[in-house]
Design a protein around this motif. Sequence first.
Motif, short mmCIF file in Angstrom:
data_model
loop_
_atom_site.label_atom_id
_atom_site.label_comp_id
_atom_site.label_asym_id
_atom_site.label_seq_id
_atom_site.Cartn_x
_atom_site.Cartn_y
_atom_site.Cartn_z
N TYR A 20 10.38 37.12 87.99
CA TYR A 20 10.01 37.75 89.02
C TYR A 20 11.00 38.79 89.49
CZ TYR A 20 5.63 34.91 89.62
OH TYR A 20 4.30 34.53 89.01
N SER A 110 3.30 47.69 94.89
CA SER A 110 3.74 46.30 95.57
C SER A 110 2.52 45.89 96.07
CB SER A 110 4.90 46.54 96.36
OG SER A 110 4.15 47.14 97.58
N TYR A 113 0.30 43.70 93.91
CA TYR A 113 0.83 42.48 93.60
C TYR A 113 0.79 41.46 94.80
CZ TYR A 113 2.14 44.05 88.88
OH TYR A 113 1.78 44.35 87.57
N TYR A 114 0.82 41.97 95.77
CA TYR A 114 0.59 41.25 97.06
C TYR A 114 -0.74 40.68 97.15
CZ TYR A 114 5.07 42.03 99.56
OH TYR A 114 6.46 41.76 99.77
N GLN A 250 6.33 34.01 93.07
CA GLN A 250 5.51 35.44 92.80
C GLN A 250 5.61 36.64 93.55
OE1 GLN A 250 1.31 35.36 92.34
NE2 GLN A 250 0.97 33.95 94.13
N TYR A 251 6.02 36.22 94.90
CA TYR A 251 6.02 37.45 95.75
C TYR A 251 7.44 38.00 95.87
CZ TYR A 251 1.96 35.25 97.44
OH TYR A 251 0.63 34.79 97.72
N THR A 255 7.90 42.05 96.81
CA THR A 255 8.97 42.44 97.84
C THR A 255 9.98 43.40 97.50
OG1 THR A 255 8.42 40.21 98.73
CG2 THR A 255 10.59 41.51 99.37
N TRP A 281 0.25 40.27 104.68
CA TRP A 281 1.13 38.86 104.63
C TRP A 281 0.86 37.82 105.21
CZ3 TRP A 281 5.32 43.13 106.12
CH2 TRP A 281 5.80 43.80 104.94
N ILE A 284 -1.65 35.98 103.05
CA ILE A 284 -0.76 35.17 102.05
C ILE A 284 -0.28 34.10 102.61
CG2 ILE A 284 1.29 35.60 100.55
CD1 ILE A 284 0.66 38.42 100.47
N THR A 288 -1.03 30.13 101.35
CA THR A 288 0.17 29.40 100.47
C THR A 288 0.20 27.98 101.49
OG1 THR A 288 1.27 31.49 99.91
CG2 THR A 288 2.75 29.39 100.15
#
Length: 301
Positions: A20, A110, A113-114, A250-251, A255, A281, A284, A288
Amino acid sequence: MNNHSEQNEKKGLLSGIGAYLIWGVLPLYWKALGSVTPLSVLSYRIIWSFVFMLVVLLVTRKWRSFKEEALTVMKDTKRRRAIILAALLITANWFIFIFTVTSGNVVEASLGYYINPLANILIATLFLKERLSRVEKVACVLATIGVVGLAIQTGAIPWAALAMATTFSLYGLIKKQASVSSLTGLTLETSIMAPIAMIYLCFFAPAGFMSYSPSINLLAIGAGVVTAIPLFLFAEAAKNISYILLGFLQYIGPTLMLISAVFLFNETFAGPQLLAFGCIWLGILLFTLNNLVLLRKRYRH
């Protein structure tokens, strides 16, 4: 936990961080190839990835096992179609990413991918008929609000970010159904697209094949290396650490992309963007935390 499993977990953790980190700084690499058109960069990425994969097969002496697996895959109509579709999807993903970065939109790259994990949820719901939990529904709604917010404040839907997330999520789904090792999969995918890439570079590209300065030619060759190495590291991480931990890692990539976009490339990231990204965010975070709770329940049982 015994020493062997502890070593494997450390190895997996370091491999995941390495993968990453590389993906996170890739925008800097594609920016360095700014004098080359995005379609040419994509073509060099495909060709040199394929060459690098062949070298890896020879050095690791895995040519025979690759050949056996590749023949098995190509004889199976369903798996063959899956690999071809995977090749098209990853090619589209690479091109969108390269084009977005080189056109000065690293923030949007970015964003892609977020929102990728949340795109995975939606695809699993649509294609695998998995049901969303309440928390996952809220996470998806928050992410949608964030994307809509970005669209309103910029006056345009972030198509590139949505396309990146969708193509990569579909790629993961197809690879899961194809059931092929990462080494064989990437070699087959790049072998499918390499002839098309070579035809483009030799007959249609603005500049001839490898006709740039020595430094640019070296970067073009290196495109294959920076593509394959993080994929290998990712495969190693996936084998040795939990999916939840991999989900946290993965973040790192997006980032780093966002930091470089704001502080290195001076892209706009004011209050409205911060608010929109804040919704994403938060989505996410909920996603998580929900997975962590589910994982604890599984261990208890």
